[in-house]
Design a protein around this motif. Structure first.
Motif, mmCIF file in Angstrom:
data_model
loop_
_atom_site.group_PDB
_atom_site.id
_atom_site.type_symbol
_atom_site.label_atom_id
_atom_site.label_comp_id
_atom_site.label_asym_id
_atom_site.label_seq_id
_atom_site.Cartn_x
_atom_site.Cartn_y
_atom_site.Cartn_z
ATOM 1 N N PHE A 89 43.019 28.797 34.886
ATOM 2 C CA PHE A 89 43.561 29.997 35.528
ATOM 3 C C PHE A 89 42.682 31.219 35.298
ATOM 4 O O PHE A 89 42.465 32.024 36.224
ATOM 5 C CB PHE A 89 44.975 30.267 35.014
ATOM 6 N N SER A 90 42.150 31.399 34.103
ATOM 7 C CA SER A 90 41.361 32.586 33.789
ATOM 8 C C SER A 90 40.047 32.634 34.549
ATOM 9 O O SER A 90 39.405 33.689 34.610
ATOM 10 C CB SER A 90 41.092 32.664 32.280
ATOM 11 N N GLN A 91 39.629 31.491 35.138
ATOM 12 C CA GLN A 91 38.378 31.449 35.887
ATOM 13 C C GLN A 91 38.565 31.716 37.375
ATOM 14 O O GLN A 91 37.587 31.771 38.127
ATOM 15 C CB GLN A 91 37.701 30.088 35.684
ATOM 16 N N LEU A 92 39.812 31.882 37.805
ATOM 17 C CA LEU A 92 40.082 32.192 39.208
ATOM 18 C C LEU A 92 39.802 33.667 39.489
ATOM 19 O O LEU A 92 39.835 34.497 38.577
ATOM 20 C CB LEU A 92 41.548 31.878 39.538
ATOM 21 N N ILE A 145 46.343 28.293 43.287
ATOM 22 C CA ILE A 145 46.144 29.647 42.745
ATOM 23 C C ILE A 145 46.840 29.866 41.408
ATOM 24 O O ILE A 145 46.696 30.938 40.810
ATOM 25 C CB ILE A 145 46.647 30.719 43.752
ATOM 26 N N SER A 146 47.583 28.846 40.912
ATOM 27 C CA SER A 146 48.414 29.059 39.724
ATOM 28 C C SER A 146 47.898 28.380 38.463
ATOM 29 O O SER A 146 48.620 28.270 37.478
ATOM 30 C CB SER A 146 49.845 28.572 40.009
ATOM 31 N N GLY A 147 46.668 27.910 38.469
ATOM 32 C CA GLY A 147 46.121 27.288 37.280
ATOM 33 C C GLY A 147 46.523 25.851 37.094
ATOM 34 O O GLY A 147 46.599 25.372 35.963
ATOM 35 N N VAL A 148 46.786 25.144 38.194
ATOM 36 C CA VAL A 148 47.124 23.722 38.124
ATOM 37 C C VAL A 148 45.853 22.883 38.211
ATOM 38 O O VAL A 148 45.578 22.051 37.342
ATOM 39 C CB VAL A 148 48.104 23.326 39.245
ATOM 40 N N PHE A 149 45.052 23.103 39.233
ATOM 41 C CA PHE A 149 43.835 22.323 39.428
ATOM 42 C C PHE A 149 42.601 22.939 38.763
ATOM 43 O O PHE A 149 41.596 22.271 38.587
ATOM 44 C CB PHE A 149 43.553 22.151 40.919
ATOM 45 N N PHE A 150 42.690 24.227 38.439
ATOM 46 C CA PHE A 150 41.563 24.936 37.843
ATOM 47 C C PHE A 150 42.042 25.737 36.637
ATOM 48 O O PHE A 150 43.220 26.021 36.501
ATOM 49 C CB PHE A 150 40.918 25.888 38.868
#
Length: 267
Positions: free
Chosen positions: A194-197, A187-192
């Motif tokens: 962040f702005s797209q979560l 949920i913290s922008g590590v694997f994805f």
């Protein structure tokens, strides 16, 4: 009362012991130090597209894995290892020795500093050589990388020491600690990106330090133009520092109020 010289000597000895134990445990060494590099190789090999002109997914992902690596060598590593040492009775025995109690904690700090520096150096070197990831462009970016790493490691260390009191046994420590880290990574922008979560996920992540560490590392590793892609439209470095300092203070308070040298039920 222990003298500063005695504390320094005990701290040095304890740090050496911690590093020797890590070097002898190959599974812990690989997981704590090389885990981010392994994930970088996997994700970098699968996702090679650019997320913005001139910015590859691997460049973005490297910043997230740098932040995740800091959390692994500080929070996760200490929360598990201290719980195991408490359950094995090591902490109880150490409490009965002439070693100043603060030397035990400073030894853990020394372990985090050394392993964290090695991990970050290996990660950045591998990212640059294998995937042509651009390293920080100048002194300001390198300084940002340094202070985010220091504040993140400090907060993670204190929170890991405090969280080590939650597992009831050493055997259950990994099961209690690892899922927390895994959820924060997602949920913290590590694997994805962040702005797209989803918005609610971004809001939850913003409560915890990993999101802010990842944003700080992105400020150091990504071009300035990428700041506009952040949900806030900027890197928010002042807020990054404030949040990490806040978690550091909270971690210190929790350490002082919750840390136990003995297992539950021991006298």
């Amino acid at each position: 009362m222990s003298t500063p010289r005695a504390v320094l000597s005990a701290t040095r000895a304890r740090t050496v012991v911690e590093l020797k134990e890590l070097s002898r445990s190959w599974d812990a060494l690989v997981f704590n130090v090389f885990f981010p590099v392994i994930f970088l190789f996997i994700f970098g090999s699968v996702f090679g597209d650019d997320i913005a002109p001139g910015v590859s997914f691997t460049q973005y992902f490297t910043a997230g894995m740098a932040a995740s690596g800091v959390l692994l060598v500080s929070f996760q590593s200490l929360a598990i290892s201290i719980a195991v040492e408490r359950d094995d009775g090591l902490l109880k025995r150490l409490q009965g020795t002439p070693m100043p109690p603060v030397a035990y904690f400073l030894g853990k700090v020394g372990l985090v500093v050394v392993s964290g520096l090695v991990q970050l150096a290996v990660l950045l070197t591998a990212a640059h050589l294998l995937f042509d990831v651009t390293l920080p462009a100048g002194p300001r970016q390198w300084f940002t990388l340094a202070w985010v790493a220091v504040l993140g490691a400090t907060a993670g260390t204190l929170l890991g020491i405090a969280y080590s009191s939650i597992p009831r046994t050493g055997r259950s420590a990994s099961a209690v600690v690892a899922p927390v880290v895994l959820v924060l990574q997602f949920i913290s922008g590590v694997f994805f990106v962040f702005s797209q979560l989803p918005g609610w996920m971004q809001d939850v992540a913003s409560v915890f330090p990993l999101k802010w560490m990842a944003e700080g590392f992105r400020a150091a590793l990504l071009p300035e133009s990428m700041a506009a892609a952040e949900p806030s439209g900027s890197w928010q470095l002042g807020l990054v520092a404030l949040v990490l300092l806040g978690w550091t203070v909270l971690g210190l308070v929790l350490c002082r109020t919750t840390f136990r040298w003995r297992r539950r039920g021991d006298r």
